[in-house]
Structures are given as structure tokens and as C-alpha cells.
Design an enzyme around this catalytic site. Structure first.
Site, mmCIF file in Angstrom:
data_model
loop_
_atom_site.group_PDB
_atom_site.id
_atom_site.type_symbol
_atom_site.label_atom_id
_atom_site.label_comp_id
_atom_site.label_asym_id
_atom_site.label_seq_id
_atom_site.Cartn_x
_atom_site.Cartn_y
_atom_site.Cartn_z
ATOM 1 N N CYS A 94 16.375 -112.720 35.858
ATOM 2 C CA CYS A 94 17.904 -113.374 36.563
ATOM 3 C C CYS A 94 17.049 -112.451 38.101
ATOM 4 O O CYS A 94 17.258 -111.095 38.085
ATOM 5 C CB CYS A 94 18.988 -112.744 36.493
ATOM 6 S SG CYS A 94 20.492 -113.084 37.758
ATOM 7 N N CYS A 105 29.646 -124.823 41.381
ATOM 8 C CA CYS A 105 29.189 -123.385 40.914
ATOM 9 C C CYS A 105 28.996 -121.576 41.070
ATOM 10 O O CYS A 105 28.651 -121.411 42.119
ATOM 11 C CB CYS A 105 27.733 -122.965 40.278
ATOM 12 S SG CYS A 105 26.923 -121.506 39.125
ATOM 13 N N GLU A 142 28.690 -111.053 36.129
ATOM 14 C CA GLU A 142 29.009 -111.242 34.810
ATOM 15 C C GLU A 142 30.945 -110.663 34.888
ATOM 16 O O GLU A 142 31.205 -109.476 35.292
ATOM 17 C CB GLU A 142 28.628 -109.759 34.295
ATOM 18 C CG GLU A 142 29.643 -109.856 32.495
ATOM 19 C CD GLU A 142 29.045 -110.746 31.360
ATOM 20 O OE1 GLU A 142 28.456 -110.978 31.677
ATOM 21 O OE2 GLU A 142 30.378 -111.597 31.120
ATOM 22 N N CYS A 183 25.255 -107.475 40.384
ATOM 23 C CA CYS A 183 26.088 -107.241 38.902
ATOM 24 C C CYS A 183 25.183 -106.578 38.140
ATOM 25 O O CYS A 183 24.557 -105.715 38.788
ATOM 26 C CB CYS A 183 25.149 -108.242 38.162
ATOM 27 S SG CYS A 183 25.583 -109.133 36.598
ATOM 28 N N SER A 219 30.537 -118.293 31.543
ATOM 29 C CA SER A 219 29.841 -117.866 31.176
ATOM 30 C C SER A 219 29.047 -116.534 31.354
ATOM 31 O O SER A 219 29.614 -115.908 31.904
ATOM 32 C CB SER A 219 28.634 -118.305 32.106
ATOM 33 O OG SER A 219 26.946 -118.569 31.298
ATOM 34 N N LEU A 250 22.650 -117.259 25.952
ATOM 35 C CA LEU A 250 21.311 -116.287 24.620
ATOM 36 C C LEU A 250 20.385 -115.927 25.140
ATOM 37 O O LEU A 250 20.041 -114.790 25.054
ATOM 38 C CB LEU A 250 21.966 -117.017 23.191
ATOM 39 C CG LEU A 250 21.702 -116.657 21.933
ATOM 40 C CD1 LEU A 250 21.799 -115.894 21.780
ATOM 41 C CD2 LEU A 250 21.647 -118.265 20.905
ATOM 42 N N HIS A 251 19.438 -117.303 24.976
ATOM 43 C CA HIS A 251 17.920 -116.635 25.395
ATOM 44 C C HIS A 251 17.476 -115.702 24.698
ATOM 45 O O HIS A 251 15.700 -115.752 24.499
ATOM 46 C CB HIS A 251 17.638 -116.645 26.938
ATOM 47 C CG HIS A 251 18.628 -116.581 28.287
ATOM 48 N ND1 HIS A 251 19.021 -118.034 28.172
ATOM 49 C CD2 HIS A 251 19.052 -115.847 28.496
ATOM 50 C CE1 HIS A 251 19.533 -117.911 29.176
ATOM 51 N NE2 HIS A 251 20.167 -117.073 30.004
HETATM 52 S S1 SF4 Z 1 22.297 -113.251 33.938
HETATM 53 FE FE1 SF4 Z 1 24.178 -112.869 35.084
HETATM 54 S S2 SF4 Z 1 24.472 -111.156 33.727
HETATM 55 FE FE2 SF4 Z 1 22.488 -110.929 33.814
HETATM 56 S S3 SF4 Z 1 21.870 -110.277 35.434
HETATM 57 FE FE3 SF4 Z 1 22.308 -112.087 36.127
HETATM 58 S S4 SF4 Z 1 23.742 -112.453 37.106
HETATM 59 FE FE4 SF4 Z 1 24.542 -110.879 36.267
#
Ligand code: SF4
Length: 348
Positions: free
Chosen positions: A123, A109, A168, A116, A199, A223-224
């Protein structure tokens, strides 16, 4: 300041060599050292003459990616913090197969950005600022480093790569595409694009771009929640990239590539885990051929979400299956070392 040699295309390198009185075919040899053999210095390029190595050394540098720290989970997952040439840190994870779960699977990964710019509430990376994009070499080097760990620790190479670490990927489109090209090219790692999954949190315009570029790798959408009001709450990107827009974009992607997409769905306790949520998800899966990965949540200090309970998970997955949806339940890996999905935040 010396130039990063891996920013040059093979054609640019060839031109440079010719301009400096060298033979153009040397570019191919140098390219092979830089990518296939992951040379860390020009001195390693033993099929080049000493003066030529010196010439390269005077003008260029090979930017290293160093393992700053490494932690091993009780389940065999290994999380690495990688130090980039400018001192920034990103994280990457090696996820070996569980005993009965596809024994040949060995997944890396990787991160695509330092931090981000999206602020997904569940997250840990979303609570950091985005400092910069990674370049293609920095993404590639994570794969090489994690592949080395796979060989050293498990005696086998990587089977899969997921772009699900920090950042992202579709907001660093050009470099991500370039890194995939290097990973899949025979002059790089020669991996099949079918073994790669990118992703995204859902950038509709760039999903369509993937379709236009007819990519061969897999696409996953985090999606969540399959209802805008709920998704807005946990993923602010949804306000400008609504489910309607994402559904259209994914459909476009599917028509252009023929590749079934994956919906990643974390079941948060008392938020998106009811039968009504499952019905909404089922309705959304009808927009485009897709499968659903239900992912176990890993609580983070910054937020208050909890993982749903096993009975609710079974009911939720069972409902989708009863409607003919392909569902995989993915157990979380590396939780004890903060290496699981959503936990990467450069903590040391
Ligand atoms: S899930 Fe992915 S897009 Fe969303 S804040 Fe975390 S690293 Fe960024």
C-alpha cells in the site's frame, strides 16, 4: 486563535450562547448550518442577527476542507486531493457504478488519517508516516465534497461510503465513530449506516469495541492471506493481531451485531494465489459468517507485487464458490490516476 466551532457538541454550543446572552435555541439553527447545510462562513447564517453572526465570527472559525486537485479516470472515477486547514493533504475518491454493475451505486472512499502508522507492504500510504488523525468534521467534509461531485458529474447522490482511503480507521476510533454519527444523523446527511463500510487492517481489540458499541455499519477486514506466516510478511500488524485473535474478535463482533463481515483479499501473483491459499481462506471463513471480496491489485512504485492472472483468479474464486462461500470479484477502478485501492499517497 479562534476555536473550531465544529468541535463543540450541541450542548456545549448552547451553553456558550447562553453565557454570551443569547437564546439557547439558536444552537440548533447554528448546528444545522454547520452540518446539514455545510456553511463555510457565519455570514451565510442568514436566520441569525448580524450582531450574533459577528459574535460567532469573533470567537470561532469554521475550518474548511478545500479540493486541491482533482483527477478523472477514463472509467469515470474521480480522485480528489483535499487540503486541510493546516496544509496537510488527504485523498478521497468518487467511484461511480460500472454500466452493468449495480447502476445505482455511487461510492465515496474517504480517508481517516493523514498518512498511516501501519506499514502494509502493498500500500502506497503505508510508505508514508502517520502525521495525525482526521477529526470527525474532516471526514464528514470529504463525504460532503464527494457527494457534491456525484451530483455535479452524475446527477445523483452518494449511495455508499467506504472508509478505505488513507489511514487505519480503528486507530482513530473516536473520530471515525463521531463522523459516522454525523453522516447518519438526520441533522447531518441522514444516510443509512447499512450503506457505510469501515475497513480495517485488523486491530482485534477495536473490532471487539465495535461489537460492544453495537455499530450498525458494515465491517471489512483487509485479510489478503489466511496464514500468519504470509500475512506477517505483507501486513506487520498481523504480528500483534494474529489470525487467531482476529477470528475471535470478528466472532465477538458478529455475535454482538449480527452483521456478516467482509474479507478483502488481493490476489498477488505467486504469493497468495494457490489452491492451498484458497483452502486456508475457506477455513478462515468458517470462523465467522462472512463474504469474500477478491480485489484486483494495483502495482505501486514502492513495492514489487504483481496482480495474479485471470485463470488463477477464476480457479481461486471457483474453489471458494464450490465450498459455498459468497465471492465477489471487484475490478479495480481509477488505476490510471492512482486512485485505486492501495494507491492513495498524496501524489500530485
Ligand atoms: S492498507 Fe490501510 S492500514 Fe495498511 S498501510 Fe495502507 S492505509 Fe494503512
Amino acid at each position: 486563535m479562534k476555536q473550531d466551532i465544529r468541535k463543540l457538541t450541541p450542548a456545549q454550543l448552547k451553553d456558550w450562547l447562553v453565557q454570551h446572552g443569547e437564546q439557547g435555541f439558536r444552537a440548533k439553527q447554528i448546528h444545522e448550518w454547520l452540518w446539514k447545510k455545510s456553511a463555510l462562513s457565519f455570514d451565510q447564517m442568514t436566520n441569525l442577527s448580524l450582531p450574533m453572526r459577528e459574535l460567532l465570527n469573533n470567537h470561532f472559525e469554521i475550518r474548511p476542507l478545500n479540493v486541491a486537485t482533482q483527477q478523472r479516470s477514463s472509467d469515470g472515477t474521480i480522485k480528489s486531493s483535499f487540503r486541510l486547514f493546516d496544509g496537510n493533504l488527504v485523498e478521497g475518491v468518487l467511484i461511480p457504478a460500472l454500466r452493468n454493475d449495480d447502476p445505482d451505486r455511487m461510492t465515496a472512499c474517504v480517508s481517516s488519517q493523514v498518512g498511516c502508522s501501519l506499514t502494509c507492504k502493498f500500500c502506497a500510504t503505508g510508505y508514508m508516516d502517520r502525521k495525525r488523525n482526521l477529526d470527525a468534521a474532516e471526514i464528514y467534509d470529504q463525504v460532503v465534497a464527494i457527494d457534491r461531485q456525484a451530483k455535479e458529474n452524475y446527477g445523483t447522490s452518494l449511495s455508499n461510503i467506504v472508509y478505505m482511503g488513507m489511514g487505519e480507521p480503528l486507530l482513530n476510533y473516536k473520530n471515525v465513530m463521531e463522523s459516522v454519527k454525523l453522516i447518519t444523523s438526520p441533522e447531518g446527511l441522514g444516510m443509512s449506516p447499512k450503506r457505510i463500510t469501515v475497513s480495517t487492517a485488523g486491530i482485534a481489540k477495536m473490532i471487539k469495541q465495535l461489537g460492544d458499541d453495537q455499530v450498525k455499519f458494515n465491517l471489512a477486514l483487509s485479510l489478503h492471506a489466511a496464514n500468519d506466516q504470509k500475512r506477517d510478511q505483507i501486513m506487520p500488524i498481523n504480528e500483534s493481531n494474529t489470525l487467531e485473535a482476529l477470528g475471535d474478535a470478528l466472532n465477538y463482533f458478529y455475535k454482538k451485531t449480527g452483521t456478516r463481515v467482509t474479507f478483502e483479499y488481493i490476489l498477488f501473483y505467486n504469493f497468495n494465489d494457490t489452491l492451498q491459499d484458497a483452502k486456508e481462506l475457506w477455513a478462515f471463513t468458517k470462523r465467522v459468517p462472512a463474504k469474500v471480496n477478491i480485489i484486483e491489485y494495483n502495482p505501486i512504485a514502492e513495492a514489487n507485487f504483481k496482480n495474479t492472472d485471470p485463470q488463477t483468479l477464476d480457479k481461486f474464486a471457483g474453489f471458494l464458490e464450490s465450498k459455498g462461500v459468497t465471492v465477489n470479484v471487484r475490478r479495480s477502478r481509477g488505476k490510471d490516476i492512482d486512485a485505486a485501492c492501495g494507491q492513495l499517497a498524496g501524489k500530485q
